[in-house]
Design a protein around this motif. Structure first.
Motif, PDB file in Angstrom:
ATOM      1  N   SER A  43       0.833  -1.210   0.000  1.00 52.89           N
ATOM      2  CA  SER A  43       0.000   0.000   0.000  1.00 52.89           C
ATOM      3  C   SER A  43       0.863   1.254   0.000  1.00 52.89           C
ATOM      4  O   SER A  43       0.497   2.275  -0.566  1.00 52.89           O
ATOM      5  CB  SER A  43      -0.962  -0.006   1.194  1.00 52.89           C
ATOM      6  N   ARG A  44       2.069   1.179   0.581  1.00 53.43           N
ATOM      7  CA  ARG A  44       2.930   2.362   0.664  1.00 53.43           C
ATOM      8  C   ARG A  44       3.641   2.657  -0.661  1.00 53.43           C
ATOM      9  O   ARG A  44       3.814   3.795  -1.044  1.00 53.43           O
ATOM     10  CB  ARG A  44       3.961   2.123   1.786  1.00 53.43           C
ATOM     11  N   PHE A  45       4.061   1.587  -1.374  1.00 49.78           N
ATOM     12  CA  PHE A  45       4.929   1.819  -2.544  1.00 49.78           C
ATOM     13  C   PHE A  45       4.254   1.518  -3.883  1.00 49.78           C
ATOM     14  O   PHE A  45       4.912   1.350  -4.902  1.00 49.78           O
ATOM     15  CB  PHE A  45       6.222   1.004  -2.404  1.00 49.78           C
ATOM     16  N   GLY A  46       2.945   1.380  -3.884  1.00 50.99           N
ATOM     17  CA  GLY A  46       2.250   1.307  -5.170  1.00 50.99           C
ATOM     18  C   GLY A  46       2.076  -0.087  -5.720  1.00 50.99           C
ATOM     19  O   GLY A  46       2.471  -0.362  -6.859  1.00 50.99           O
ATOM     20  N   GLY A  47       1.496  -0.998  -4.928  1.00 50.91           N
ATOM     21  CA  GLY A  47       1.123  -2.309  -5.454  1.00 50.91           C
ATOM     22  C   GLY A  47       2.147  -3.385  -5.184  1.00 50.91           C
ATOM     23  O   GLY A  47       3.291  -3.101  -4.811  1.00 50.91           O
ATOM     24  N   SER A  48       1.729  -4.634  -5.401  1.00 52.74           N
ATOM     25  CA  SER A  48       2.566  -5.776  -5.022  1.00 52.74           C
ATOM     26  C   SER A  48       3.864  -5.847  -5.827  1.00 52.74           C
ATOM     27  O   SER A  48       4.890  -6.287  -5.332  1.00 52.74           O
ATOM     28  CB  SER A  48       1.773  -7.063  -5.203  1.00 52.74           C
ATOM     29  N   GLU A  49       3.819  -5.395  -7.107  1.00 53.69           N
ATOM     30  CA  GLU A  49       5.022  -5.479  -7.956  1.00 53.69           C
ATOM     31  C   GLU A  49       6.169  -4.618  -7.398  1.00 53.69           C
ATOM     32  O   GLU A  49       7.329  -4.961  -7.506  1.00 53.69           O
ATOM     33  CB  GLU A  49       4.699  -4.988  -9.382  1.00 53.69           C
ATOM     34  N   GLY A  98      10.437  -1.001  -3.116  1.00 55.52           N
ATOM     35  CA  GLY A  98      10.185   0.198  -2.308  1.00 55.52           C
ATOM     36  C   GLY A  98      10.700   0.040  -0.888  1.00 55.52           C
ATOM     37  O   GLY A  98      11.322   0.947  -0.310  1.00 55.52           O
ATOM     38  N   ALA A  99      10.450  -1.153  -0.299  1.00 57.18           N
ATOM     39  CA  ALA A  99      10.879  -1.401   1.079  1.00 57.18           C
ATOM     40  C   ALA A  99      12.412  -1.347   1.186  1.00 57.18           C
ATOM     41  O   ALA A  99      12.965  -0.728   2.102  1.00 57.18           O
ATOM     42  CB  ALA A  99      10.364  -2.768   1.536  1.00 57.18           C
ATOM     43  N   CYS A 100      13.109  -1.966   0.217  1.00 59.73           N
ATOM     44  CA  CYS A 100      14.584  -1.973   0.247  1.00 59.73           C
ATOM     45  C   CYS A 100      15.137  -0.561   0.061  1.00 59.73           C
ATOM     46  O   CYS A 100      16.078  -0.147   0.743  1.00 59.73           O
ATOM     47  CB  CYS A 100      15.151  -2.893  -0.838  1.00 59.73           C
ATOM     48  N   GLN A 101      14.546   0.188  -0.896  1.00 61.85           N
ATOM     49  CA  GLN A 101      15.021   1.563  -1.131  1.00 61.85           C
ATOM     50  C   GLN A 101      14.845   2.421   0.114  1.00 61.85           C
ATOM     51  O   GLN A 101      15.726   3.197   0.479  1.00 61.85           O
ATOM     52  CB  GLN A 101      14.259   2.177  -2.302  1.00 61.85           C
ATOM     53  N   ALA A 102      13.669   2.259   0.782  1.00 63.37           N
ATOM     54  CA  ALA A 102      13.404   3.055   1.986  1.00 63.37           C
ATOM     55  C   ALA A 102      14.414   2.710   3.081  1.00 63.37           C
ATOM     56  O   ALA A 102      14.932   3.588   3.776  1.00 63.37           O
ATOM     57  CB  ALA A 102      11.976   2.795   2.475  1.00 63.37           C
ATOM     58  N   ALA A 103      14.710   1.418   3.232  1.00 63.70           N
ATOM     59  CA  ALA A 103      15.660   0.985   4.267  1.00 63.70           C
ATOM     60  C   ALA A 103      17.048   1.568   3.996  1.00 63.70           C
ATOM     61  O   ALA A 103      17.721   2.062   4.905  1.00 63.70           O
ATOM     62  CB  ALA A 103      15.729  -0.534   4.314  1.00 63.70           C
ATOM     63  N   LEU A 104      17.476   1.524   2.716  1.00 64.48           N
ATOM     64  CA  LEU A 104      18.805   2.050   2.368  1.00 64.48           C
ATOM     65  C   LEU A 104      18.880   3.557   2.590  1.00 64.48           C
ATOM     66  O   LEU A 104      19.894   4.094   3.030  1.00 64.48           O
ATOM     67  CB  LEU A 104      19.133   1.719   0.904  1.00 64.48           C
ATOM     68  N   ALA A 105      17.764   4.242   2.287  1.00 59.55           N
ATOM     69  CA  ALA A 105      17.757   5.712   2.414  1.00 59.55           C
ATOM     70  C   ALA A 105      17.832   6.134   3.879  1.00 59.55           C
ATOM     71  O   ALA A 105      18.409   7.176   4.207  1.00 59.55           O
ATOM     72  CB  ALA A 105      16.494   6.280   1.773  1.00 59.55           C
ATOM     73  N   ASN A 106      17.271   5.307   4.773  1.00 53.72           N
ATOM     74  CA  ASN A 106      17.174   5.717   6.180  1.00 53.72           C
ATOM     75  C   ASN A 106      18.286   5.186   7.065  1.00 53.72           C
ATOM     76  O   ASN A 106      18.287   5.430   8.262  1.00 53.72           O
ATOM     77  CB  ASN A 106      15.821   5.264   6.766  1.00 53.72           C
ATOM     78  N   ALA A 107      19.203   4.395   6.504  1.00 48.89           N
ATOM     79  CA  ALA A 107      20.227   3.790   7.354  1.00 48.89           C
ATOM     80  C   ALA A 107      21.604   4.281   6.959  1.00 48.89           C
ATOM     81  O   ALA A 107      21.855   4.566   5.798  1.00 48.89           O
ATOM     82  CB  ALA A 107      20.166   2.279   7.214  1.00 48.89           C
ATOM     83  N   SER A 108      22.480   4.363   7.968  1.00 49.49           N
ATOM     84  CA  SER A 108      23.879   4.638   7.623  1.00 49.49           C
ATOM     85  C   SER A 108      24.487   3.290   7.237  1.00 49.49           C
ATOM     86  O   SER A 108      23.993   2.242   7.643  1.00 49.49           O
ATOM     87  CB  SER A 108      24.609   5.213   8.833  1.00 49.49           C
ATOM     88  N   ASP A 109      25.579   3.327   6.490  1.00 49.45           N
ATOM     89  CA  ASP A 109      26.165   2.080   5.971  1.00 49.45           C
ATOM     90  C   ASP A 109      26.942   1.376   7.089  1.00 49.45           C
ATOM     91  O   ASP A 109      28.148   1.253   7.034  1.00 49.45           O
ATOM     92  CB  ASP A 109      27.082   2.420   4.793  1.00 49.45           C
TER      93      ASP A 109
END
Length: 719
Positions: A311-317, A322-333
């Motif tokens: 529902s957050r990133f625009g459908g099951s596909e 979207g989840a991986c991109q969000a995690a990478l954007a919010n975390a330091s390496d």
């Protein structure tokens, strides 16, 4: 044959002596064969035993190297005896290498001590001890005079052999020479030895990122599993993760890793150090853990489950990307959790997941990802590494392969599918012999953007020219599709397309065939997979068939529905696997039935992905495949298959030019459910409009001039 040595570089604890040996061997002339460092590993009663280096040569036989780092040779005669005895005992298990009690291949041992100048002073008679300067002379003394090409190949195969790895899940009982079960047993025995390119991919590990590409059935999953196990036996303290897209592969990975570790080191793997782990994961303990979930836990970023990500990133596909991109954007390496991550089926992951794996690795970032150029058939499965992993602060790519064949391995040989099975899958997947619909310039459904890809996956040009806009005829060679895969049965028995009057007739035939397979053909329950191509209706459509089989005393299960999501073949009880297309990926069986195959045909949007499903389903087969269905769309598939068999399984077509390629991408593109609804709505509105015009309720003059002109232009100017 090339007068040179081919070196496969594994791992041992003697880097300096190994480098010196490799350089010395590379400078030798007039000797050919295969050299392995840090391989093979042998399980002995005292635990695992790793050989420093070995040479297998048609002119020298087997030469084992005892490498000495530093100035101390120690009890080197004892080590040489020990080495020779252990390898001889292992080789004598291969009956084809023994006559009476004698090994047919000469076996020698040389101790190599590059750190000692005056080796002669320390050497003992009959126990060769040399440095770089004496190596050539020591090898010159060795001669294998009565060898043969066959014997050399069998010796190499025995040294490389990871023999029991590819054997089937359980012991096969066969009583008749000519039964399908018997044929399958012989096939499995022939495939049990890895080919050299696979072996190299298992043993050679680079510091950094490595990519392994190949067709379905070329052994990528096995290579990854063995690579994980090889690294685990060599570096027991490393934390290693193996991850994948299809959850039903979990059992297969655990089995392969377990077998390899026991065979090579005599010990079971330490499952706290080497983890077979889902890609996504969720809270709920080790069995449900996943790479993405672990990353969120380690970095403290928000975790999305499938529903919230959809529902957050625009459908099951787009959910996982979207989840991986969000995690990478919010975390330091800072999530340096693993020493090595191996990812299978990377074509099914978005690049963001590979970036996430990359950021979870300790330097030097050992990531191995394997993918099938063709599981998506569009040929645009994954972008190049420079694009996936991005640039460093100075703007230079973090990952690039250059011409390093160890970083970019291509497995061309297909060990699962015979030539007729594989070419049928390609022929129908691309629509090579599909009749062009009315007004269309070609019947092709899709095509690779890069013609050269055909050669990379093991096809060769028989006639014409492999280039855009040119006519070409492609065939598979015995080099890339070994002959023994198709010689066990009549060609017409390997692949069959069969049409029935209706679904009931199809189902009755299938029930009868499966009973025959189990009672007469000596096939086991786990030799059979029934694949339904439409994931939405698989459960309902397979219900009646399974009920009939149950009444006939045949146990079945629907993978991932009647079983745990990670289970594909049941091991607790004999049971035939029924599956939807997505769970079938990565799995294989001797006899594959593809049912309701007419659903993989049609026209217009979405056809490319329907044909991909057919391609994936057919390529699950190790021996025989039956594609069955009913209705006019099934007849069209049968016509395409007949055209292919008439041409003896070659692909004969005109390669689309760029303009046609982009048109194919539009015509047969995938549509989301929302887009499909909108398209259906628009089509029915247009049908209403045309109906009104025909019936005279509406006159062309009732439309304004601009609309009339647009309609005229579209219908007149476009095919």
């Amino acid at each position: 044959m090339n007068e040179r040595l081919n070196i496969t570089r594994g791992v041992n604890k003697k880097p300096v002596a190994t480098d010196a040996l490799e350089q010395s061997l590379e400078s030798l002339r007039g000797i050919q064969g295969e050299v392995f460092t840090g391989y093979p590993l042998i399980a002995t009663p005292d635990g695992k035993y790793s050989i420093d280096a070995a040479l297998v040569s048609p002119s020298k036989g087997i030469v084992l190297f005892d490498l000495i780092e530093g100035p101390d040779v120690g009890e080197y005669e004892e080590r040489q005896d020990d080495l020779a005895n252990k390898i001889e005992a292992r080789l004598k298990l291969h009956r084809e290498l023994v006559k009476g009690r004698q090994l047919l291949v000469p076996l020698s041992v040389i101790s190599f001590a590059p750190g000692i100048n005056n080796v002669a002073a320390l050497a003992v008679d009959n126990y060769p001890l040399v440095n770089e300067h004496g190596l050539a002379a020591a090898l010159n003394e060795l001669n294998w005079t009565d060898g043969s090409d066959d014997l050399y190949r069998m010796t190499l195969s025995a040294i490389e052999s990871l023999s029991s790895i590819r054997k089937s899940r359980s012991k096969r009982e066969v009583y008749r020479e000519d039964s399908r079960g018997s044929k399958l047993k012989r096939l499995e025995d022939s495939i049990a030895t890895l080919d050299h390119r696979q072996n190299k991919a298992v043993i050679e590990t680079v510091d950094g990122v490595q990519r392994i590409r190949g067709l379905a059935g070329s052994g990528k999953t096995i290579v990854l599993a063995l690579k994980a196990a090889y690294l685990h036996t060599q570096y027991p303290d490393w934390r290693i993760a193996v991850t994948f897209h299809t959850r039903s592969l979990k059992g297969q990975f655990r089995r392969l890793i377990n077998n390899f570790c026991i065979e090579q080191s005599g010990e079971e793997p330490d499952w706290t150090k080497i983890r077979v782990i889902n890609a996504w994961g969720a809270p709920g303990g080790d069995a449900r853990d996943g790479i993405y979930y672990e990353y969120c836990r380690a970095t403290g970023t928000d975790f999305f489950d499938f529903r919230s990500a959809s529902s957050r990133f625009g459908g099951s596909e787009r959910a996982f990307d979207g989840a991986c991109q969000a995690a990478l954007a919010n975390a330091s390496d800072a999530a340096h959790i693993y020493d090595v991550i191996l990812a299978d089926e990377a074509q099914d992951f978005a690049p963001s997941f590979l970036r996430l794996c990359y950021s979870m690795l300790k330097p030097p970032k050992r990531l191995v990802y394997a993918y099938d150029e063709l599981q998506n058939l569009s040929g645009t499965s994954l972008p190049p590494p420079e694009e996936i992993f991005g640039n460093d602060k100075t703007g230079r790519p973090l990952v690039t392969f250059g011409d390093d064949r160890r970083r970019d391995v291509i497995l061309q040989k297909c060990y699962r599918n015979s030539r007729p099975v594989l070419v049928s899958a390609h022929g129908l997947g691309f629509g090579i012999y599909r009749d062009a619909p009315q007004g269309a310039p070609t019947g092709l459904v899709q095509m690779f953007d890069y013609p050269a890809l055909w050669e990379e996956i093991g096809y060769k040009v028989k006639h014409g020219q492999l280039a855009k806009g040119q006519h070409t005829v492609l065939e598979r060679t015995t080099e890339t599709s070994p002959k023994f895969l198709e010689e066990h049965s009549d060609i017409s028995d390997l692949v069959q397309f069969i049409k029935f009057d209706d679904e009931e007739q199809q189902n009755a035939w299938l029930v009868q065939q499966i009973q025959h397979n189990l009672t007469e053909d000596e096939l086991r329950h786990d030799d059979i997979i029934v694949i339904h191509s439409d994931p939405r209706t698989a459960r309902g459509s397979t219900g009646p068939i399974r009920k009939k089989l149950f009444e006939a005393g045949v146990q079945t299960h629907l993978a991932g529905v009647d079983t745990d999501a990670d289970v594909f073949f049941r091991t607790d009880t004999p049971s035939v696997t029924f599956t939807g297309i997505y769970r079938a990926k990565g799995n294989e069986a001797g006899m594959v039935y593809v049912i309701n195959a007419q659903d993989c045909n049609g026209s217009g949007p979405g056809l490319a992905s329907l044909r991909n499903r057919l391609f994936t389903a057919i390529t699950r087969s190790k021996a025989w495949v039956r594609v069955i269905g009913y209705g006019p769309q099934m007849q069209e598939l049968i016509d395409e298959f007949s055209a292919l068999t008439k041409r003896d399984f070659v692909l004969d077509f005109t390669y689309p030019d760029d303009a046609l390629l982009s048109k194919l991408r539009i015509v047969h593109r995938d549509l989301s459910p929302q887009e499909r609804q909108r398209l259906e709505r628009r089509k029915s509105q247009l049908a209403d409009l045309l109906g009104d015009l025909e019936s005279g309720e509406l006159h062309p003059e009732d439309l304004d001039e601009v609309t009339r002109e647009k309609l005229r232009r579209f219908l007149g100017g476009n095919e």
